[in-house]
Scaffold this motif. Sequence first.
Motif, short mmCIF file in Angstrom:
data_model
loop_
_atom_site.label_atom_id
_atom_site.label_comp_id
_atom_site.label_asym_id
_atom_site.label_seq_id
_atom_site.Cartn_x
_atom_site.Cartn_y
_atom_site.Cartn_z
N UNK A 240 0.79 -1.22 0.00
CA UNK A 240 0.00 0.00 0.00
C UNK A 240 0.82 1.26 0.00
N UNK A 241 2.14 1.18 -0.27
CA UNK A 241 2.94 2.38 -0.42
C UNK A 241 3.44 3.00 0.87
N UNK A 242 3.29 2.32 1.98
CA UNK A 242 3.83 2.85 3.24
C UNK A 242 5.35 2.87 3.19
N UNK A 243 5.92 3.86 3.89
CA UNK A 243 7.38 4.05 3.87
C UNK A 243 8.07 2.85 4.52
N UNK A 244 9.08 2.23 3.87
CA UNK A 244 9.75 1.05 4.45
C UNK A 244 10.62 1.42 5.65
N UNK A 245 10.93 0.43 6.46
CA UNK A 245 11.79 0.60 7.62
C UNK A 245 13.10 -0.13 7.38
N UNK A 246 14.23 0.52 7.73
CA UNK A 246 15.55 -0.10 7.61
C UNK A 246 16.37 0.23 8.84
N UNK A 247 16.85 -0.81 9.51
CA UNK A 247 17.63 -0.63 10.72
C UNK A 247 18.84 -1.57 10.72
N UNK A 248 19.88 -1.15 11.44
CA UNK A 248 21.07 -1.98 11.60
C UNK A 248 21.61 -1.82 13.01
N UNK A 249 22.01 -2.92 13.59
CA UNK A 249 22.67 -2.90 14.89
C UNK A 249 23.92 -3.79 14.77
N UNK A 250 25.05 -3.33 15.31
CA UNK A 250 26.30 -4.06 15.13
C UNK A 250 27.21 -3.87 16.34
N UNK A 251 28.14 -4.81 16.48
CA UNK A 251 29.14 -4.70 17.55
C UNK A 251 30.20 -3.70 17.15
N UNK A 252 30.53 -2.77 18.06
CA UNK A 252 31.56 -1.78 17.79
C UNK A 252 32.94 -2.43 17.74
N UNK A 253 33.91 -1.66 17.28
CA UNK A 253 35.26 -2.16 17.10
C UNK A 253 35.94 -2.53 18.42
N UNK A 254 35.66 -1.77 19.49
CA UNK A 254 36.36 -1.96 20.75
C UNK A 254 35.51 -2.65 21.81
N UNK A 255 36.17 -3.45 22.66
CA UNK A 255 35.53 -4.06 23.82
C UNK A 255 36.53 -4.06 24.97
N UNK A 256 36.04 -4.28 26.17
CA UNK A 256 36.86 -4.23 27.38
C UNK A 256 36.87 -5.59 28.06
N UNK A 257 38.07 -6.05 28.42
CA UNK A 257 38.24 -7.31 29.14
C UNK A 257 38.86 -7.01 30.50
N UNK A 258 38.30 -7.56 31.55
CA UNK A 258 38.90 -7.41 32.87
C UNK A 258 38.83 -8.75 33.60
N UNK A 259 39.92 -9.08 34.30
CA UNK A 259 39.97 -10.39 34.94
C UNK A 259 41.15 -10.53 35.88
#
Length: 276
Positions: A240-259
Amino acid sequence: MKFPLILCALFFSLKCIAQEEEYYKDFSHRKVSHEIENLPNLESKFTTFYVGASGALRKSYNGESSGFENFGMNHTSFKGWLEGIIGFNLNNTYFFETGIVQTKNNFSSRVYSTPDYPGFGIGMNSTQLYLPVTVKRRVLNLNRVTNNAYVNLGLGAGFLVHSNPKAFGEFQTDVNEEIQSQSLSHFYVTLNHSRSPIYGEVIAELKGNITERLEILVFFKGIFRKPDYLSHQFSVEYLGGRYPLNFKVSENMGSLVFGIQGRWNSRKFYSYKSRI
């Protein structure tokens, strides 16, 4: 009476000569000792080998396109990080390490329900093994008497040697083929697990001795790998011509490790250099 005195004098003379012999040797021929020798005008250094095991948590950070918070959510949980290492300690100043690292990836998203489609969840999981190579240097001595408590900083990299599952790449499906919504033309969901054969890391660690051989460390690492290593994409096309939806979610380049890490050292191997 004189004979025992002569024997004692001869014994102590030989002992003194034996102690001085090592001092007067050419430095290239002087032995490496397991016990430190406090001789005048000599600077001593030691080396040790060590093995260690670490348990840690990795915290990743995700990025998402504008408006995704109204469409769905991405859950960022802590991931396990395990290490087994062998290393070389040069005079408590430089440290060289390698070993094996096991890390887990868990990337999941949840789409909220609407009158046009029901809510659902998707996810990707993998376990990977890396071969790390690390160089660290002592930057702060916290105990100038024993030199057994200090702070190290370092740089390193990990090289991928195994992944389960082994498959990498992109997988796309049309969810509308399952839900059969009368309002939708298509509802494409794309899961992407890129191949990242190497990661980089920066390290800060606080080290202290429990005994002469046993050490314990608390460490923090910044881990860096290719952007969008893990990602989900959503494309909703309406009738019916409704505007489409487009989304993206992704893991960033950096992460933190502690132990925390436990380490067992070999005996020390001493060598000497003249201060003159």
